[in-house]
Design a protein around this motif. Structure first.
Motif, PDB file in Angstrom:
ATOM      1  N   GLY A  18       0.902  -1.256   0.072  1.00  0.00           N
ATOM      2  CA  GLY A  18       0.226   0.019   0.096  1.00  0.00           C
ATOM      3  C   GLY A  18       0.900   1.174  -0.123  1.00  0.00           C
ATOM      4  O   GLY A  18       0.406   2.197  -0.377  1.00  0.00           O
ATOM      5  N   ALA A  20       3.137   3.816  -1.296  1.00  0.00           N
ATOM      6  CA  ALA A  20       3.562   4.322  -2.905  1.00  0.00           C
ATOM      7  C   ALA A  20       5.061   4.402  -2.941  1.00  0.00           C
ATOM      8  O   ALA A  20       5.553   4.921  -1.955  1.00  0.00           O
ATOM      9  N   GLU A  40      -2.391   7.458 -12.826  1.00  0.00           N
ATOM     10  CA  GLU A  40      -3.726   6.830 -12.690  1.00  0.00           C
ATOM     11  C   GLU A  40      -4.183   5.846 -13.926  1.00  0.00           C
ATOM     12  O   GLU A  40      -4.628   4.657 -13.486  1.00  0.00           O
ATOM     13  N   ARG A  43      -2.644   2.166 -13.038  1.00  0.00           N
ATOM     14  CA  ARG A  43      -3.525   1.480 -12.017  1.00  0.00           C
ATOM     15  C   ARG A  43      -4.599   0.437 -12.620  1.00  0.00           C
ATOM     16  O   ARG A  43      -5.212  -0.074 -11.966  1.00  0.00           O
ATOM     17  N   THR A  44      -5.025   0.950 -13.927  1.00  0.00           N
ATOM     18  CA  THR A  44      -6.279   0.200 -14.488  1.00  0.00           C
ATOM     19  C   THR A  44      -6.035  -0.583 -15.469  1.00  0.00           C
ATOM     20  O   THR A  44      -4.821  -0.404 -16.321  1.00  0.00           O
ATOM     21  N   ASP A 137       1.993  -4.613  -6.240  1.00  0.00           N
ATOM     22  CA  ASP A 137       0.828  -3.877  -6.283  1.00  0.00           C
ATOM     23  C   ASP A 137       0.793  -3.184  -7.379  1.00  0.00           C
ATOM     24  O   ASP A 137       1.287  -2.139  -7.524  1.00  0.00           O
ATOM     25  N   ARG A 138      -0.659  -3.138  -7.893  1.00  0.00           N
ATOM     26  CA  ARG A 138      -0.931  -2.497  -9.047  1.00  0.00           C
ATOM     27  C   ARG A 138      -1.323  -1.153  -8.644  1.00  0.00           C
ATOM     28  O   ARG A 138      -1.610  -0.297  -9.572  1.00  0.00           O
ATOM     29  N   GLY A 139      -1.945  -0.971  -7.566  1.00  0.00           N
ATOM     30  CA  GLY A 139      -2.569   0.255  -7.187  1.00  0.00           C
ATOM     31  C   GLY A 139      -1.403   1.312  -6.696  1.00  0.00           C
ATOM     32  O   GLY A 139      -1.485   2.559  -6.872  1.00  0.00           O
ATOM     33  N   ASN A 140      -0.437   0.896  -5.939  1.00  0.00           N
ATOM     34  CA  ASN A 140       0.529   1.820  -5.875  1.00  0.00           C
ATOM     35  C   ASN A 140       1.633   2.188  -6.691  1.00  0.00           C
ATOM     36  O   ASN A 140       2.655   2.962  -6.541  1.00  0.00           O
TER      37      ASN A 140
END
Length: 501
Positions: A18, A20, A40, A43-44, A137-140
């Motif tokens: 989590g 970054a 951004e 992340r998707t 982690d693809r989110g951070n």
């Protein structure tokens, strides 16, 4: 090679899940920042690739038994066995990672930064957890911003996938320092020399207990090497696989001898390495491809010398399997296909010594017996040639033959080429052989180019013959028997493989 960034925490491991990653561009890199839009977008749009049908590793039942035995040996104590970390080769390039042998022995895993922790249970026994880096982690943004993220170095197993494969609980290794600091008080041991950051954490936890902690850690390391002396059936199968690939690698080298003559020993090294990488993980140790007088240097790994007709090639090489078990085989070959009279005389004496050594390998026999048998044959031959003055017992007592033989006649073999190196002496060289032990038998004679105690015709000749031998219930089995050893058999083998002029 592409450029990348490598944000890390002060311990050398990536930040917690989590967090970054801090983007730290290269001084001369083309990208000095990351736009909000790009971050951004990255992340998707990624598919779920979790694998739910993974069977356990083939060795999982065996690693479970090994952990159970370790648990019984150290009841009520916390045991920490790290895999190790990447090591820098130069600037920002690392050596290929190879996990610590004790970690592999107990888990079957080969992940960098991994760590096995065996936590004592109140009711007895241990709870084993393998701590690993989880999926990026693809989110951070870690998967593409960190130089060890998955877009840079490849996909990792998820912790769930790793648990299925290893048959153990798994955890996030980035949390391990905190877990160890907060763990209930218990005597703790760690295998040292593989993860300085974890050793530092435990030094803080075990503050004031330095000498005792060092003693306990050494006891753990020695016990693990003791335990690895006798191989189980799965390990024996892996060693046979390593040997079989090595035999094919030696065959490759013989076929390539004409090209080596046109280039150097490096062609031999490269030829064998190709087989090792195609059929295994790597070579188990630096290949010795020693032609001519280079064969008198025991650990000749420069491999930059000439390969000349009429001389001998000493090839000492072993394939390491994908499970990290290694072979260790040596043959000394006449480059032109036939030994001359002097070369054959030296080779045949070494062969006779090896035959005596192999015959002495049996359960219940002292480990030292095969060494003593081989050295006796070599010393007798050197006395007969007039290079040593008898009687034989005096030569052996004083070790005078060592001027020309130099090394011991063999060692244990397994996950390490010199396996079980820190095992207790009373369990290794001063012990009797047991079924399941695997060792090398490798006598040699080396007449240095500048040694004025030997006739000129012998100077610059080095011969070693080495085979991998399994101790069985009723004697031994030579795992590398598929490679010819006797001088006439070697010549016939070369005649089949070398191109005919």
């Amino acid at each position: 090679m592409t450029e990348h960034q490598r944000p890390q925490t002060e311990t050398g491991q990536q930040g917690a899940a989590g967090d970054a990653p801090v983007f730290t561009p290269r001084k001369n890199g083309p990208y000095q920042g990351v736009s909000e839009e790009l971050a951004e977008w990255m992340r998707t749009g990624w598919a779920d690739t979790e694998r739910t049908d993974l069977p356990p590793l083939e060795q999982a039942p065996y690693t479970a038994k090994r952990r159970a035995a370790l648990s019984a040996r150290f009841p009520g104590e916390r045991i920490v066995v790290p895999a190790g970390n990447l090591k820098v080769r130069s600037n920002d390039t690392e050596y290929p990672f190879r996990a610590a042998s004790d970690y592999v022995y107990l888990t079957g895993d080969q992940s960098e930064d991994g760590c096995l922790v065996m936590e004592p249970r109140d009711g007895g026994g241990h709870e084993a957890t393998v701590y690993l880096l989880p999926r990026s982690d693809r989110g951070n943004g870690e998967f593409w911003l960190d130089g060890h993220g998955e877009l840079w170095v490849g996909r990792r197993n998820s912790l769930t996938e790793a648990a299925r494969l290893l048959g153990t609980a798994t955890g996030d290794v980035r949390r391990l320092p905190e877990i160890l600091r907060e763990a209930p008080a218990a005597p703790t041991r760690i295998v040292r020399g593989h993860d300085a950051a974890l050793e530092e954490v435990l030094a803080g936890v075990r503050e004031g207990d330095g000498d005792e902690a060092a003693r306990r850690d050494e006891e753990l390391a020695v016990h693990l090497h003791d335990a690895r002396l006798v191989k189980d059936e799965w390990e024996i199968g892996q060693l046979q696989r390593a040997v079989d690939s090595t035999v094919r690698g030696f065959t490759d080298v013989v076929r390539a001898l004409p090209q080596a003559e046109a280039t150097s020993e490096r062609y031999i090294e490269g030829t064998f390495f190709l087989r090792a990488r195609v059929e295994g993980n790597d070579v188990g140790y630096g290949t010795i491809a020693a032609a001519g007088p280079n064969a008198t240097t025991l650990h000749w790994v420069r491999n930059d010398g000439a390969v000349r007709p009429g001389e001998l090639l000493l090839l000492d090489a072993g394939v390491e399997t994908t499970t990290l078990y290694t072979a260790d085989v040596t043959r000394t070959l006449p480059i032109s296909g036939r030994f001359d009279d002097v070369q054959r005389r030296v080779y045949d004496l070494v062969y006779a010594a090896q035959e005596a050594g192999i015959a002495a390998v049996a359960p219940g026999r002292p480990f030292r017996a095969f060494h003593e048998a081989a050295q006796r044959v070599l010393a007798e031959g050197l006395i007969e040639w007039g290079l040593l003055e008898g009687p034989l017992e005096r030569v052996l007592e004083l070790g005078l033959q060592r001027r020309y033989t130099l090394h011991g006649t063999g060692h244990m073999l397994g996950l390490d080429v010199h396996d079980c190196a820190v095992a207790r002496t009373e369990c290794y060289v001063d012990a009797d052989l047991e079924p399941g032990m695997v060792l090398t038998v490798e006598p040699g004679l080396y007449f240095q180019p500048d040694d004025l105690t030997v006739p000129e015709e012998l100077r610059g000749i080095g011969v070693r013959i080495e085979d991998d031998v399994l101790v069985t219930a009723d004697g031994n089995r030579v795992l590398s028997a598929a490679l010819p050893r006797r001088s006439d058999e070697v010549e016939a083998w070369l005649a089949e493989l070398l191109p005919r002029s």
